[in-house]
Write a protein that holds these residues in place. Structure first.
Motif, short mmCIF file in Angstrom:
data_model
loop_
_atom_site.label_atom_id
_atom_site.label_comp_id
_atom_site.label_asym_id
_atom_site.label_seq_id
_atom_site.Cartn_x
_atom_site.Cartn_y
_atom_site.Cartn_z
N MET A 86 0.85 -1.19 0.00
CA MET A 86 0.00 0.00 0.00
C MET A 86 0.89 1.25 0.00
N ARG A 87 0.29 2.39 -0.22
CA ARG A 87 1.02 3.65 -0.30
C ARG A 87 1.64 4.04 1.04
N ASP A 88 2.75 4.77 0.96
CA ASP A 88 3.34 5.35 2.15
C ASP A 88 2.47 6.51 2.62
N GLU A 89 2.50 6.75 3.91
CA GLU A 89 1.69 7.83 4.48
C GLU A 89 2.59 8.90 5.05
N SER A 90 2.26 10.14 4.78
CA SER A 90 2.98 11.27 5.34
C SER A 90 2.16 11.85 6.48
N HIS A 91 2.80 12.01 7.63
CA HIS A 91 2.13 12.57 8.80
C HIS A 91 2.83 13.86 9.20
N SER A 92 2.05 14.79 9.73
CA SER A 92 2.60 16.06 10.19
C SER A 92 1.79 16.52 11.40
N ARG A 93 2.51 16.98 12.42
CA ARG A 93 1.86 17.50 13.63
C ARG A 93 2.57 18.78 14.04
N SER A 94 1.80 19.74 14.46
CA SER A 94 2.34 20.97 15.02
C SER A 94 1.89 21.04 16.48
N VAL A 95 2.86 20.97 17.39
CA VAL A 95 2.56 20.94 18.82
C VAL A 95 3.47 21.90 19.56
N SER A 96 3.04 22.28 20.73
CA SER A 96 3.89 23.13 21.58
C SER A 96 4.81 22.25 22.41
#
Length: 88
Positions: free
Chosen positions: A61-71
């Motif tokens: 299956m496809r690769d997944e890109s994750h992104s999070r912006s946290v303090s």
């Protein structure tokens, strides 16, 4: 304490947070107190990572890109284990 100064880059603050929590095993309460005393607890950090696609009936299956912006304060909390595990 050099890594928790407000004059340095937020990435160095993040390195200091990770170093204190994982390598020195400083309790989260003490890290939170140090972040608040140095007035950097609300600095925002964006973390991006890739999750490799798994195999499904012989097909990848496809690769997944994750992104999070946290303090930095949110990273010191025990609930943010996903981002901290990526950094570890």
């Amino acid at each position: 304490m050099f890594l928790f100064r407000p004059e340095v880059n937020v990435l160095l603050n993040l390195v200091g947070l990770h170093y204190c929590m994982h390598w020195l095993e400083v309790p989260a309460e003490h890290v939170m107190e140090a972040l608040q005393n140095s007035k950097i607890s609300q600095h925002q950090v964006s973390v991006k990572w890739w999750k490799l696609g798994r195999l499904f009936y012989g097909f990848r299956m496809r690769d997944e890109s994750h992104s999070r912006s946290v303090s930095l304060q949110d990273l010191a909390l025990p609930q943010e284990n996903e981002v901290l595990s990526v950094l570890h």
